[in-house]
Motif scaffolding. Structure first.
Motif, PDB file in Angstrom:
ATOM      1  N   LEU A  17       8.014  13.370   1.974  1.00 39.15           N
ATOM      2  CA  LEU A  17       8.261  11.981   2.347  1.00 39.15           C
ATOM      3  C   LEU A  17       7.228  11.065   1.697  1.00 39.15           C
ATOM      4  O   LEU A  17       6.024  11.253   1.851  1.00 39.15           O
ATOM      5  N   SER A  18       7.717  10.084   0.944  1.00 38.40           N
ATOM      6  CA  SER A  18       6.859   9.084   0.315  1.00 38.40           C
ATOM      7  C   SER A  18       7.083   7.752   1.014  1.00 38.40           C
ATOM      8  O   SER A  18       8.197   7.452   1.459  1.00 38.40           O
ATOM      9  N   SER A  19       6.058   6.936   1.104  1.00 38.65           N
ATOM     10  CA  SER A  19       6.215   5.673   1.817  1.00 38.65           C
ATOM     11  C   SER A  19       5.277   4.600   1.279  1.00 38.65           C
ATOM     12  O   SER A  19       4.244   4.882   0.677  1.00 38.65           O
ATOM     13  N   ILE A  20       5.693   3.350   1.501  1.00 38.38           N
ATOM     14  CA  ILE A  20       4.859   2.194   1.216  1.00 38.38           C
ATOM     15  C   ILE A  20       4.896   1.281   2.424  1.00 38.38           C
ATOM     16  O   ILE A  20       5.864   1.270   3.190  1.00 38.38           O
ATOM     17  N   ILE A  21       3.847   0.494   2.593  1.00 35.84           N
ATOM     18  CA  ILE A  21       3.785  -0.475   3.674  1.00 35.84           C
ATOM     19  C   ILE A  21       3.325  -1.803   3.094  1.00 35.84           C
ATOM     20  O   ILE A  21       2.479  -1.836   2.196  1.00 35.84           O
ATOM     21  N   SER A  22       3.906  -2.885   3.576  1.00 32.50           N
ATOM     22  CA  SER A  22       3.556  -4.199   3.058  1.00 32.50           C
ATOM     23  C   SER A  22       3.572  -5.230   4.185  1.00 32.50           C
ATOM     24  O   SER A  22       4.370  -5.137   5.125  1.00 32.50           O
ATOM     25  N   THR A  60       0.828  -1.198   0.000  1.00 32.41           N
ATOM     26  CA  THR A  60       0.000   0.000   0.000  1.00 32.41           C
ATOM     27  C   THR A  60       0.863   1.248   0.000  1.00 32.41           C
ATOM     28  O   THR A  60       1.819   1.345   0.779  1.00 32.41           O
ATOM     29  N   VAL A  61       0.551   2.183  -0.898  1.00 34.47           N
ATOM     30  CA  VAL A  61       1.219   3.479  -0.906  1.00 34.47           C
ATOM     31  C   VAL A  61       0.562   4.360   0.154  1.00 34.47           C
ATOM     32  O   VAL A  61      -0.665   4.491   0.192  1.00 34.47           O
ATOM     33  N   VAL A  62       1.383   4.947   1.018  1.00 36.79           N
ATOM     34  CA  VAL A  62       0.864   5.779   2.110  1.00 36.79           C
ATOM     35  C   VAL A  62       0.990   7.247   1.724  1.00 36.79           C
ATOM     36  O   VAL A  62       2.101   7.726   1.469  1.00 36.79           O
ATOM     37  N   PRO A  63      -0.102   7.981   1.659  1.00 38.39           N
ATOM     38  CA  PRO A  63       0.001   9.414   1.342  1.00 38.39           C
ATOM     39  C   PRO A  63       0.734  10.156   2.454  1.00 38.39           C
ATOM     40  O   PRO A  63       0.658   9.750   3.624  1.00 38.39           O
ATOM     41  N   PRO A  64       1.465  11.224   2.120  1.00 35.66           N
ATOM     42  CA  PRO A  64       2.217  11.978   3.139  1.00 35.66           C
ATOM     43  C   PRO A  64       1.369  12.394   4.330  1.00 35.66           C
ATOM     44  O   PRO A  64       1.845  12.390   5.467  1.00 35.66           O
ATOM     45  N   SER A  65       0.118  12.734   4.090  1.00 32.74           N
ATOM     46  CA  SER A  65      -0.756  13.182   5.174  1.00 32.74           C
ATOM     47  C   SER A  65      -1.071  12.077   6.170  1.00 32.74           C
ATOM     48  O   SER A  65      -1.476  12.345   7.301  1.00 32.74           O
ATOM     49  N   SER A  66      -0.891  10.817   5.760  1.00 35.28           N
ATOM     50  CA  SER A  66      -1.212   9.679   6.634  1.00 35.28           C
ATOM     51  C   SER A  66       0.029   9.011   7.209  1.00 35.28           C
ATOM     52  O   SER A  66      -0.082   8.003   7.904  1.00 35.28           O
ATOM     53  N   LEU A 102       2.924   5.386  10.972  1.00 39.64           N
ATOM     54  CA  LEU A 102       4.034   5.112  11.889  1.00 39.64           C
ATOM     55  C   LEU A 102       3.516   4.633  13.241  1.00 39.64           C
ATOM     56  O   LEU A 102       4.009   3.642  13.807  1.00 39.64           O
ATOM     57  N   ILE A 103       2.523   5.317  13.753  1.00 36.27           N
ATOM     58  CA  ILE A 103       1.956   4.950  15.055  1.00 36.27           C
ATOM     59  C   ILE A 103       1.306   3.568  14.987  1.00 36.27           C
ATOM     60  O   ILE A 103       1.482   2.732  15.885  1.00 36.27           O
ATOM     61  N   ASP A 104       0.566   3.318  13.898  1.00 36.57           N
ATOM     62  CA  ASP A 104      -0.107   2.020  13.752  1.00 36.57           C
ATOM     63  C   ASP A 104       0.899   0.877  13.702  1.00 36.57           C
ATOM     64  O   ASP A 104       0.701  -0.174  14.326  1.00 36.57           O
ATOM     65  N   VAL A 105       1.992   1.069  12.954  1.00 42.33           N
ATOM     66  CA  VAL A 105       3.003   0.006  12.846  1.00 42.33           C
ATOM     67  C   VAL A 105       3.660  -0.244  14.196  1.00 42.33           C
ATOM     68  O   VAL A 105       3.885  -1.401  14.594  1.00 42.33           O
ATOM     69  N   LEU A 106       3.978   0.822  14.923  1.00 38.72           N
ATOM     70  CA  LEU A 106       4.602   0.662  16.233  1.00 38.72           C
ATOM     71  C   LEU A 106       3.652   0.075  17.267  1.00 38.72           C
ATOM     72  O   LEU A 106       4.094  -0.440  18.300  1.00 38.72           O
ATOM     73  N   ASN A 107       2.374   0.140  16.991  1.00 38.83           N
ATOM     74  CA  ASN A 107       1.378  -0.457  17.895  1.00 38.83           C
ATOM     75  C   ASN A 107       1.059  -1.910  17.542  1.00 38.83           C
ATOM     76  O   ASN A 107       0.318  -2.568  18.265  1.00 38.83           O
ATOM     77  N   GLU A 108       1.620  -2.395  16.414  1.00 32.16           N
ATOM     78  CA  GLU A 108       1.419  -3.801  16.056  1.00 32.16           C
ATOM     79  C   GLU A 108       2.087  -4.704  17.102  1.00 32.16           C
ATOM     80  O   GLU A 108       3.206  -4.437  17.516  1.00 32.16           O
ATOM     81  N   PRO A 109       1.426  -5.788  17.511  1.00 31.53           N
ATOM     82  CA  PRO A 109       2.102  -6.766  18.377  1.00 31.53           C
ATOM     83  C   PRO A 109       3.263  -7.392  17.607  1.00 31.53           C
ATOM     84  O   PRO A 109       3.088  -7.858  16.488  1.00 31.53           O
ATOM     85  N   SER A 110       4.463  -7.352  18.175  1.00 27.77           N
ATOM     86  CA  SER A 110       5.627  -7.867  17.482  1.00 27.77           C
ATOM     87  C   SER A 110       6.706  -8.222  18.501  1.00 27.77           C
ATOM     88  O   SER A 110       6.855  -7.549  19.523  1.00 27.77           O
ATOM     89  N   LYS A 111       7.473  -9.275  18.181  1.00 23.15           N
ATOM     90  CA  LYS A 111       8.568  -9.665  19.069  1.00 23.15           C
ATOM     91  C   LYS A 111       9.748  -8.711  18.931  1.00 23.15           C
ATOM     92  O   LYS A 111      10.584  -8.615  19.820  1.00 23.15           O
ATOM     93  N   LYS A 112       9.830  -8.034  17.769  1.00 21.37           N
ATOM     94  CA  LYS A 112      10.932  -7.102  17.564  1.00 21.37           C
ATOM     95  C   LYS A 112      10.492  -5.956  16.667  1.00 21.37           C
ATOM     96  O   LYS A 112       9.605  -6.109  15.821  1.00 21.37           O
ATOM     97  N   TYR A 113      11.156  -4.821  16.865  1.00 25.26           N
ATOM     98  CA  TYR A 113      10.932  -3.641  16.045  1.00 25.26           C
ATOM     99  C   TYR A 113      12.306  -3.149  15.590  1.00 25.26           C
ATOM    100  O   TYR A 113      13.152  -2.787  16.414  1.00 25.26           O
ATOM    101  N   LEU A 114      12.523  -3.195  14.284  1.00 26.99           N
ATOM    102  CA  LEU A 114      13.780  -2.748  13.695  1.00 26.99           C
ATOM    103  C   LEU A 114      13.515  -1.404  13.028  1.00 26.99           C
ATOM    104  O   LEU A 114      12.752  -1.330  12.065  1.00 26.99           O
ATOM    105  N   ILE A 115      14.141  -0.352  13.521  1.00 27.93           N
ATOM    106  CA  ILE A 115      13.764   1.010  13.129  1.00 27.93           C
ATOM    107  C   ILE A 115      14.988   1.755  12.590  1.00 27.93           C
ATOM    108  O   ILE A 115      16.041   1.785  13.227  1.00 27.93           O
ATOM    109  N   ALA A 116      14.838   2.340  11.411  1.00 26.77           N
ATOM    110  CA  ALA A 116      15.891   3.163  10.812  1.00 26.77           C
ATOM    111  C   ALA A 116      15.332   4.563  10.581  1.00 26.77           C
ATOM    112  O   ALA A 116      14.287   4.714   9.944  1.00 26.77           O
ATOM    113  N   ILE A 117      16.012   5.561  11.114  1.00 22.88           N
ATOM    114  CA  ILE A 117      15.546   6.945  11.009  1.00 22.88           C
ATOM    115  C   ILE A 117      16.620   7.791  10.323  1.00 22.88           C
ATOM    116  O   ILE A 117      17.698   8.029  10.888  1.00 22.88           O
TER     117      ILE A 117
END
Length: 248
Positions: A216-221, A122-128, A133-148
């Motif tokens: 900033l352009s982004s995609i999520i999969s 999914t292509v994420v519009p800049p406004s979203s 980001l918040i939704d992904v960080l709220n996903e239940p996960s054993k690990k979070y690998l983050i590059a800023i």
């Protein structure tokens, strides 16, 4: 031109560039033209110790890609386009390659599996982007690998959410040099001089963020294959990065 410094840079970049079909020789010739100005094929051949026949083949590929252009006549010289134009060119190439992979591999493969297991990209519009980001960080996960690599992504709300993940999960964060991050012993934190983009990889999804035309352009999969690739690439960057306070 500092040959040793340039060779070190090309050695680090060429592994990634090869994924896009860009050879080290092409990078070397473009860099030489950019740093030293216009040059003929014969002069490049002598300077870089590349055969005259091969140098023409590489120059033709670079010209076809739009990285260099011919100037003057008899003898013809070549000059490099600007770094800004090159980066725009590379991003377009990356978008084409990703679309090609999706069309020729991902889509046919997904048709062979149950529709319930099919991938999503999914292509994420800049406004979203902030909400995503918040939704992904709220996903239940054993690990979070983050590059800023873009400081605007790491505001106080996002930082606190990253910190909260450390109570239940493994959290690794790589920031690009120059980005300020509060000291926090519960977050595994490293720094890297330069990164292609930003992103978050969880156990089940990947969010990739790049800068295009100053936005900033982004995609999520959620596709397992893409998540695995992202984890491998993050671990590669993690091995190259330095712990905060470590001298290079």
């Amino acid at each position: 031109m500092d040959e040793e410094l340039l060779d070190d840079l090309l050695a680090r970049v060429s592994k990634f560039a090869s994924v896009l079909g860009i050879s080290r020789s092409e990078l070397k010739i473009y860099s030489t033209l950019l740093l030293e100005g216009q040059s003929s094929a014969r002069d490049l051949s002598k300077k870089l110790n590349i055969s005259y026949t091969k140098i023409y083949s590489i120059l033709n590929r670079l010209e076809d890609r739009g990285w260099i252009r011919k100037v003057g006549r008899r003898p013809v010289s070549y000059e490099a386009i600007s770094l800004r134009d090159l980066w725009s060119n590379v991003k377009k190439m990356l978008e084409i390659r990703v679309s090609q992979l999706e069309k020729e591999f991902i889509e046919p493969l997904s048709s062979m599996i149950d529709s319930a297991s099919a991938y999503t990209v999914t292509v994420v519009p800049p406004s979203s982007l902030k909400r995503t980001l918040i939704d992904v960080l709220n996903e239940p996960s054993k690990k979070y690998l983050i590059a800023i690599s873009f400081p605007e992504l790491l505001d106080e709300e996002i930082y606190q959410l990253i910190h909260s993940r450390t109570f239940t999960s493994e959290v690794k964060v790589i920031v690009q040099k120059g980005i300020k991050v509060p000291e926090n012993p519960s977050i595994e934190l490293k720094v890297l001089d330069n990164m292609f983009g930003s992103g978050i990889v969880t156990s089940s999804s990947v969010l990739l963020v790049i800068k295009s035309h100053e936005s900033l352009s982004s995609i999520i999969s959620s596709h397992r294959y893409l998540v695995d690739i992202a984890q491998v690439y993050f671990n590669h960057l993690w091995q190259q990065a330095l712990s905060i306070g470590t001298n290079p």
